[in-house]
Structures are given as C-alpha cells and as structure tokens.
Design a protein around this motif. Structure first.
Motif, PDB file in Angstrom:
ATOM      1  N   ASP A   1      17.521 -39.804  19.379  1.00  0.00           N
ATOM      2  CA  ASP A   1      17.423 -38.959  18.178  1.00  0.00           C
ATOM      3  C   ASP A   1      18.773 -38.874  17.471  1.00  0.00           C
ATOM      4  OD1 ASP A   1      14.809 -38.486  18.886  1.00  0.00           O
ATOM      5  OD2 ASP A   1      15.146 -36.456  19.632  1.00  0.00           O
ATOM      6  N   ALA A   2      19.834 -38.714  18.253  1.00  0.00           N
ATOM      7  CA  ALA A   2      21.170 -38.543  17.672  1.00  0.00           C
ATOM      8  C   ALA A   2      21.628 -39.819  16.966  1.00  0.00           C
ATOM      9  CB  ALA A   2      22.166 -38.151  18.761  1.00  0.00           C
TER      10      ALA A   2
ATOM     11  N   PHE B   1      19.648 -42.024  15.613  1.00  0.00           N
ATOM     12  CA  PHE B   1      18.809 -42.108  14.412  1.00  0.00           C
ATOM     13  C   PHE B   1      19.414 -41.225  13.314  1.00  0.00           C
ATOM     14  CE2 PHE B   1      14.015 -41.925  13.079  1.00  0.00           C
ATOM     15  CZ  PHE B   1      14.281 -42.799  12.059  1.00  0.00           C
ATOM     16  N   SER B   2      19.725 -39.998  13.695  1.00  0.00           N
ATOM     17  CA  SER B   2      20.270 -39.042  12.747  1.00  0.00           C
ATOM     18  C   SER B   2      21.638 -39.500  12.232  1.00  0.00           C
ATOM     19  CB  SER B   2      20.383 -37.688  13.445  1.00  0.00           C
ATOM     20  OG  SER B   2      20.894 -36.733  12.579  1.00  0.00           O
TER      21      SER B   2
END
Lengths: 293, 293
Positions: B116-117, B119-120
């Motif tokens: 997720d990190a 991606f962000s």
C-alpha cells in the motif's frame, strides 16, 4: 441550521455520485466490482467527502459538481484502508458498520485486490475533477502526503507495532494524528485548495482539520469502551482486549473526554478564523464530539 | 548498439534515482520504510521505467531527469503489485527474484502495508514530474486506467478465478493482456506523452507496447516450464502444478513460442513506424523475446 439534517442531505448526495462513478457490478470481472461496491455501500458517514465540500464552499467555491470526483475519491481511499485494516493479518475484524467485512464475504484474495482496486480507482476518479490542472496537482500533493507513511499508513504501522509496546502518550498522539488526523485535515485543506481559498484560509482549514481529526479518533476510542455495539456497528471493547494503545487506556475515560473536548475547541477556534463562512465546519466539529456512533 | 549494455546502464541509473527518491530506512516508522526498500531493491529488470525513458527519447524528449520521478513511480507500482500477488492469500510465493518475499521477511501485516505504501508513494513521486500539469494529468490518466480493474487488477482477478475454470484461449488472452500487457503498453505510451510526441507516434507506442507486453508474459510462462530456477529467481514449474492458465498449457511449448514470436513481430512493426528513433524499442522487443530469465 440543523447539522444532522445537513449531514444527512450531504451524505445522500455523495451516495448518489458514488453510485454513478463506481464501475457497475456487471462490468467484467464482475466479482471485483461487486466487492468494491459492497464495501463502499456498507454504510459510512461520508465524513471526508462532506468535509471537502463544506470547506470548498467555506472559501467561496460555487461549482460543487466540478469537485465531486475528488470528494468521492476520498471515500474510496477511506474504504480501501478499512478493507485492508480489517484483514486477518492486520486487525482481523469480522464486522464493520454492522455488516460482515470484505474478506468474510469474498475471501482474502479478493478483499486485498478490492482494496487495491478502490485505491487505484480513487486516483482515476480524482483526475476527472474539473479544476485547472495546476490546482489539481496541488490538491493531490496534499492528499498523497496524508495517506502514505507520513500519514495513514505510518499511523497504521505504529498501531500494529504499538501492541507490543508500553502505552506511551507520545506514541498514542503519533498514531491518532497520523491514522486519522492527517486524512481529515487533508480533506478540509483540499476543499480550500480546490475552492481557491486564500493562503490564510487554507492554513486555518488545515489546522482545524487536524484538531478535529484528533478529537474524532479520541471519541472513537471512547465509543469503543462505552458505545452501544448496535449503534457503533462493530465489536466494541475490542481495543481494550487487543492491547491497542487508546486514549481511555492512557488517560482514563474522563481524561480522554477532556482531551477530545480540548481538540474540538482548538478546531472550532481555527474554523472561526474563516468568519461566518466557517460556521458549518464549527457545527460539524461540535457534532462529531457529541456523537454516539 | 549493444542492447544488453544499454539495459544495464539504464537499470543502474534508475536504481540510483530510486535510492534517492525512496524515504530512508531510518525514517519513522522505520519498519515500513525497510520493507518498502527491501522489495524495491530485491532485484528486478526495471523494465517499465526503462521503457518509459526509451519512449520519451524516441519522440524527442531531451530532459530525462524531469521525467525520472514518473519513470521510477512505475517500478514502485510494479513492486507493490508483486508484493500483494505473492501474499499467502493470493499466489502464496515464498521466493521472488531469488530472495524471500516480503511477507516471509516482515510478516503479512507489514507486507500488505508495504505494498500500500509503495502504491501511495508512487503517486506522491509522480506528482514531482517536471512537465506542465496538463501533460502530467494526461499521463496519469493513462496510468490509472492500466493499473485498475480494466488493467492489472482485472488480470490478477481472472488469474485467480481462472484456476477454477477450463483453460480457454479467450480467457488466457484477457489475463495476459491485462495483467502484464496493459501496464507495459502504458509505460511506453506515457513516455510518448511526457516527451510531447505527435498523436501518431503515441498511438504507435501504445500498440507496440501492448504487443510487447503480451510477448513478455508468454515468454514468462515458457520460462516457468523450461527456465533455470537459479536464473529465473523463483520457483519454476509452479504454474503447471497450480492449475494456472498459461500459454504452454493451452498451446503447448511450440505453440506458445510461435505466439510470443508473432507478438514480438507486431511490436517491432509498430515501433518501426517511429522511424530511426524507434530503433532502441525494436531492440528491446527482440531482447525480451530471446531472454532466458
């Protein structure tokens, strides 16, 4: 004004747009679009989109429909982070907003991918915001800082790691300000940016949003202890048994309430700097402090 | 030109920028930044950034450093999708590029959040691309369509669902063109957009990229059957035993090779429309077809 009525109307409006924006369930591959919609429409206050729109109007923004894609994208990002948070490997929650969580309904693989897909689609949608591209870029910069490791994800990581640590006020503040505060602050600040607010106004929004986010998360902690499970929509008393660091655990219930109240006042002070136009945000801050779910 | 030398030099350059861009391991919370860096620097050809940069130059782009953030963001998105793909709930892979996968090293919770990190952070980085914001917006539109449910995620979903279905040539083509083709096509198209290529050039890049992506994935399938485990860096023969739909499973090894060759020719034809400037892309397409890892 009746703030409950205002929030209800705004929520209904945002739900209509979310319905319109999200890919239909029938779109191939159907299972992932079903899973995306399931979690988005499993309830939720739509707080972040409402805050964006309210801040947008507070600085004089008039074309609500133009910024609706950005407003709705915040809800999609919020939903993605909840789906992943609820996974067995993280918080292992079976219920959320009174309904079974994504992985309980669709299995873990699809739940992980549904979260990813909502995250990805949020950016696709955001790019449809009808503002000059330079303004959009600025708003997206604020957003991406709030949701990465210097925001939500940083908070989540320490929320997990913190279970192994002694409850410590500094760590507690870090978790709450990052896990919840940063995103709520960003929602309000982005509303100000998209509405082309003055620098001072945007600063007041950013600060007020940060305080309001802290108050919001502390009230969440309190509701986990004293809240009615049916109203809150998820298992209460969970934090206490899981060893999570919370405000009531560190300061007691009264201490937590006092701190939520203090942050609420700080938020109100910030929003009042916008003059009459900040009125609705002030009312929202009060409402969030007094809520019971 | 020596294409191996070209790819090696480009990879080293991209690695230097990734090193510079990614948050340092020591940044709080350290564990998540460690996990992000671990997977990004666990190897990888840096194919997508190289394709973006090569396409950028093919349409006359001169300021490579200005588009480096976008190029590197593609590698971060690629890495995020690999981390999530390898999770126990999805492909359950213990090894990737010759090293233990993220969840084997950091546990599932941090692996999910590291994906997720990345991606962000990819979006945070992408916004630093130094091109006019309108051009950036267009490039981001292409990207977001390629990585969502109409691209990578759609392909991953059907890759999982497909294990329960009969091997079917149409489904197979869907999976490969979405899981791999869409992103590789986007990398090349985005290079053209950021380099301000003519409409026809961008169209040739997009198409050529799509064909090259298909060939790339078919060769991947073939290497899973005949490849040397040490060179490939992950467990081979895995697709065959897991019931995954692959080109060799549907068309046999020779049939798969013929199809990879055909797609490679289609890619070369597209890139040749760029004239002399398309030469490097042609060489890359040939190299990817002939590779043994």
């Amino acid at each position: 004004m009746d703030i409950r009525e205002y929030l209800k109307k705004e929520k209904e409006k945002i739900d209509r747009y979310l319905e319109k924006y999200l890919p239909p369930e029938g779109a191939y591959p159907s299972i992932i679009h079903k899973a995306m919609r399931y979690s988005v429409f499993a309830g939720g206050k739509r707080l972040r989109p409402i805050l964006l729109l309210t801040a947008y109007r507070a600085v004089g923004g008039k074309k609500e429909e133009d910024v609706m894609p950005f407003a709705c994208s915040l809800e999609l990002i919020h939903t993605y982070s909840l789906i992943h948070d609820d996974l067995p490997a993280i918080d292992n929650d079976d219920m959320r907003r009174g309904k079974p969580t994504s992985h309980k309904v669709f299995g873990e693989a699809i739940a992980i991918l549904a979260g990813d897909a909502l995250f990805s689609f949020a950016f696709e949608l955001m790019l449809k915001t009808r503002v000059p591209p330079g303004v959009l870029r600025k708003a997206m910069e604020v957003l991406t800082r709030a949701i990465g490791t210097s925001g939500i994800i940083g908070g989540q990581v320490m929320d997990i790691e913190g279970e192994k640590l002694e409850p410590d006020p500094r760590l507690l503040r870090y978790i709450h300000s990052h896990k919840t505060g940063a995103f709520i602050s960003a929602a309000v600040e982005i509303g100000g940016i998209l509405g082309r607010g003055k620098k001072k106004e945007i600063e007041a929004l950013r600060k007020g949003g940060g305080y309001m986010g802290m108050a919001f998360q502390i009230v969440d902690d309190i509701l986990d202890v004293v809240g009615d499970e049916k109203k809150v929509g998820k298992k209460t008393q969970k934090d206490a048994t899981s060893g999570k660091i919370t405000y009531p655990a560190v300061y007691g219930l009264d201490g937590a309430r006092r701190r939520a109240e203090r942050y609420t006042h700080l938020a109100i002070n910030s929003f009042e700097r916008l003059g009459k136009k900040g009125k609705v945000l002030v009312e929202i801050a009060k409402f969030l402090f007094e809520r019971d779910r």
